[in-house]
Design an enzyme around this catalytic site. Structure first.
Site, PDB file in Angstrom:
ATOM      1  CB  CYS A 151     -12.919 -17.980 -83.170  1.00  0.00           C
ATOM      2  SG  CYS A 151     -13.898 -19.601 -83.234  1.00  0.00           S
ATOM      3  CG  HIS A 161     -16.983 -15.015 -82.753  1.00  0.00           C
ATOM      4  ND1 HIS A 161     -16.451 -15.072 -83.971  1.00  0.00           N
ATOM      5  CD2 HIS A 161     -17.129 -16.370 -82.443  1.00  0.00           C
ATOM      6  CE1 HIS A 161     -16.302 -16.368 -84.480  1.00  0.00           C
ATOM      7  NE2 HIS A 161     -16.589 -17.060 -83.392  1.00  0.00           N
ATOM      8  CD  GLU A 210     -16.945 -11.310 -84.669  1.00  0.00           C
ATOM      9  OE1 GLU A 210     -17.631 -12.488 -84.710  1.00  0.00           O
ATOM     10  OE2 GLU A 210     -15.815 -11.346 -83.888  1.00  0.00           O
TER      11      GLU A 210
END
Length: 381
Positions: free
Chosen positions: A272, A356, A358
């Site tokens: 990011c 992202h 994750e």
């Protein structure tokens, strides 16, 4: 009894609704997020600092709030805009209602407005500076006028360095692994941790650290303005560049530190804002996007394999692919608008991703990027 709330945009648009959080006034950049789930993770994502988040899914709050599904220590968003707050919150993990959660952290929210109309405005005109007035502030003949004035007074995110504001104040070791039903988060201090990773905290999400810890990383998280010399003195196996809010260009301290790390053979992985900072440190430029990417359903193509991944996204700035120097190549691209989603250095063990991986909320299509980082540290050894 319900309390009134007003949302005003800098273009003059006004929405009247119901206050669902704290009373008062807040301002920020109004954006929309298309995710159907994960409102708690969205609210606590530091990348939403100084932003008022509109959720396009109509029913928000129906599973309540729990103490585990957070991405930072507190709510980061400047405000919340939703269509409907259900009367009941139902989940075996629920500990608090969304409304009580917002009030407990003094965050304003507004419900019972036409979020479809609002989303169309943001889609067509781009992200708007806006303001929410809730409770007593939303009463009076001049309430709309005050809301519009507050919206127009917000300076906007371009040129705003927020990474150093949301970063930790002192370095610390991260000791939490991934979550399992009925067990909670794993104790990452147990078992082998062969890789020492130093993570620059520009507004890091907890689940990024958890996924690195689950892969055998001993994590030292350092403040955003930590000099590269201090990081390299820790003799890390890898350096991680976290996500975060605001405009990457004013973060000169981060760009300088990344450039110095890149002079070594230390593997570097950015997500990011960390992706944008790696691009800037490598000589590319960044741009402010119209309405940005915010959601859990964004298709991104891996340019090497052709594979399409469904990703979680949250960013209003992007690295400009047309400005990439010869030693940086594009690795991923958005299939929504063609914007750059991933890069890698051809002369250094460094790469980054805009979305992202994750994936909290969202699928796990992009999680193998963490494995790639581990492989780079193995190869260096």
């Amino acid at each position: 009894m319900s309390k009134p709330a007003i949302l005003a945009l800098e273009d003059g648009s006004v929405f009247h609704g119901t206050a669902i959080g704290a009373e008062g006034i807040t301002s920020g950049e109004v954006v929309f997020n298309t995710a159907m789930t994960g409102y708690q993770e969205i609210l606590t994502d530091p990348s939403y600092t100084r932003q008022i988040v509109t959720l396009t899914y109509p029913h928000i709050g129906n599973t309540g709030i729990n103490s585990e599904d957070v991405e930072s220590a507190s709510i980061a968003a400047a405000g919340l805009v939703i269509r409907d707050l259900p009367l009941l919150a139902s989940s075996f993990r629920s500990e608090q209602t969304l409304s009580d959660y917002l009030k407990s952290q003094n965050v304003l929210g507004i419900a019972d407005i036409d979020t479809r109309r609002l989303t169309r405005i943001l889609r067509d005109k781009g992200a708007q500076n806006g303001a929410i007035l809730a409770g007593a502030e939303a009463k009076g003949d001049d309430a709309v006028e005050r809301a519009l004035a507050a919206a127009k007074a917000f300076p906007g995110l371009k040129g705003m360095d927020l990474a150093k504001e949301v970063s930790c104040k002192e370095a610390y070791e991260w000791l939490e692994g991934e979550w399992a039903l009925g067990e909670g988060y794993a104790d990452a201090s147990q078992g082998e941790r062969p890789y020492h990773v130093v993570a620059f905290d520009y507004g890091v999400k907890f689940n990024i650290l958890r996924m690195l810890a689950a892969r055998g990383c001993r994590l030292t998280v350092v403040p955003a303005q930590t000099p590269a010399a201090e990081v390299l003195a820790m003799n890390p196996d890898g350096v991680f560049l976290a996500n975060g809010p605001g405009d990457p260009e004013p973060c000169d301290y981060a760009i300088k530190a990344i450039q110095e790390v890149l002079e070594t053979d230390t593997p570097v992985f950015g997500i990011c804002l960390g992706h944008q900072l790696l691009a800037l440190a490598s000589g590319a430029k960044t741009v402010k996007m119209g309405h940005g990417h915010h959601g859990a359903n964004h298709p991104v193509q891996d340019l090497d394999t052709g594979t399409v991944m469904i990703t979680s996204q949250n960013h209003g700035f992007a690295a400009d692919e047309a400005t990439l120097p010869s030693n940086v190549r594009a690795t991923h691209r958005s299939l929504f608008d063609g914007t750059l989603q991933g890069i890698e250095r051809t002369d250094r063990p460094a790469f980054s991703f805009q979305g992202h991986p994750e994936a909290s909320p969202g699928p796990r299509d992009v999680a193998p990027l963490f494995d790639r980082f581990i492989a780079m540290m193995q190869a260096r050894r």
